[in-house]
Write an enzyme that holds these catalytic residues in place. Sequence first.
Site, PDB file in Angstrom:
ATOM      1  N   LYS A  66       0.812  -1.232   0.000  1.00  0.00           N
ATOM      2  CA  LYS A  66       0.000   0.000   0.000  1.00  0.00           C
ATOM      3  C   LYS A  66       0.843   1.278   0.000  1.00  0.00           C
ATOM      4  O   LYS A  66       0.452   2.273  -0.602  1.00  0.00           O
ATOM      5  CB  LYS A  66      -0.962   0.004   1.196  1.00  0.00           C
ATOM      6  CG  LYS A  66      -2.093  -1.019   1.051  1.00  0.00           C
ATOM      7  CD  LYS A  66      -3.070  -0.944   2.215  1.00  0.00           C
ATOM      8  CE  LYS A  66      -4.072  -2.081   2.153  1.00  0.00           C
ATOM      9  NZ  LYS A  66      -5.059  -2.011   3.254  1.00  0.00           N
ATOM     10  N   ASP A 102     -10.062   2.456   2.750  1.00  0.00           N
ATOM     11  CA  ASP A 102     -10.119   1.669   3.995  1.00  0.00           C
ATOM     12  C   ASP A 102     -10.863   2.407   5.117  1.00  0.00           C
ATOM     13  O   ASP A 102     -11.706   1.820   5.802  1.00  0.00           O
ATOM     14  CB  ASP A 102      -8.697   1.329   4.474  1.00  0.00           C
ATOM     15  CG  ASP A 102      -8.054   0.243   3.635  1.00  0.00           C
ATOM     16  OD1 ASP A 102      -8.785  -0.614   3.098  1.00  0.00           O
ATOM     17  OD2 ASP A 102      -6.813   0.256   3.515  1.00  0.00           O
TER      18      ASP A 102
END
Length: 274
Positions: A66, A102
Amino acid sequence: MTDRYCVFGNPVAHSRSPAIHAQFAAQCGQDLTYEALLAPLDGFADAVARFVAAGGKGANVTVPFKEEAFRLCQRRSARAERAGAVNTLCFNADGIFGDNTDGAGLVRDIEVNLAQPLAGRRILLLGAGGAARGVIAPLLACQPTALFIANRTADKAEALARAFADIVAVDAGNYAKTAGRSFDVIINATSASLAGEALPLPPGLFAPGSLAYDMMYGKGETPFMGLARAQGAACVADGLGMLVEQAAEAFALWRGVRPDSLPVLAALRRQLAG
Ligand code: ATR
């Protein structure tokens, strides 16, 4: 032409994302494929370049890429800039755009699916790694009355609190420093559950009516969920809903249509139990 999407990770074989996106696509009548692609630990950028060259339209990114995905983007959303990490890529004519869904996924699971408002509540966030960092700004945007970041390594929690101090004053320290306080929402963003370990939390943290949320999930309850129940949390949840909601947010970004996440979450829950 069928549009191609994927999730990059290492490992990635266990990923539930292909099944989730296949259900979203069927639901919304979208013509697309979504596969799990294993990127070598030292070959993430090459794997992305190959996928783009083959006509890929977008991708999700999971552990451990990420932060590298963040660096690869030419443009990013404000929430990705804040998170310092990217979990959703869009491949356009003008390059790679990165977003981070997220935090929005976590907030939606808590506020909509679990019907627990965050405004006016005291939040304790456990952990100070990438998973914790990614959800702080979206949590603060819900206007809780307080946020405390607790971590085994206090320095990392304090550094995170400083990184968000321009939004609001955030308390931070090790787990022992939370003693004597209580919270309405306690979120586990550590990876301790992966090792089957419970966190050394002082007693009395869970206020009456409190929510305990573990961003991890598994077949049964995580050690954190067991600890939370034993310490009196009124509502205890794992991170399966967050997984589905961050996917729904990515799908909406790519396709311009928001899927109904609840039947997909219910199907996934049945699969996990079976
Ligand atoms: P992620 O991207 O999942 O957040 P990470 O950046 O490696 O992964 O962070 C892992 C987090 O879990 C950290 O907060 C870590 O605490 P430290 O910063 O003190 O290392 C926490 N963690 C992992 N295993 C743990 C354990 N057994 N007990 C307590 N905390 C743990």
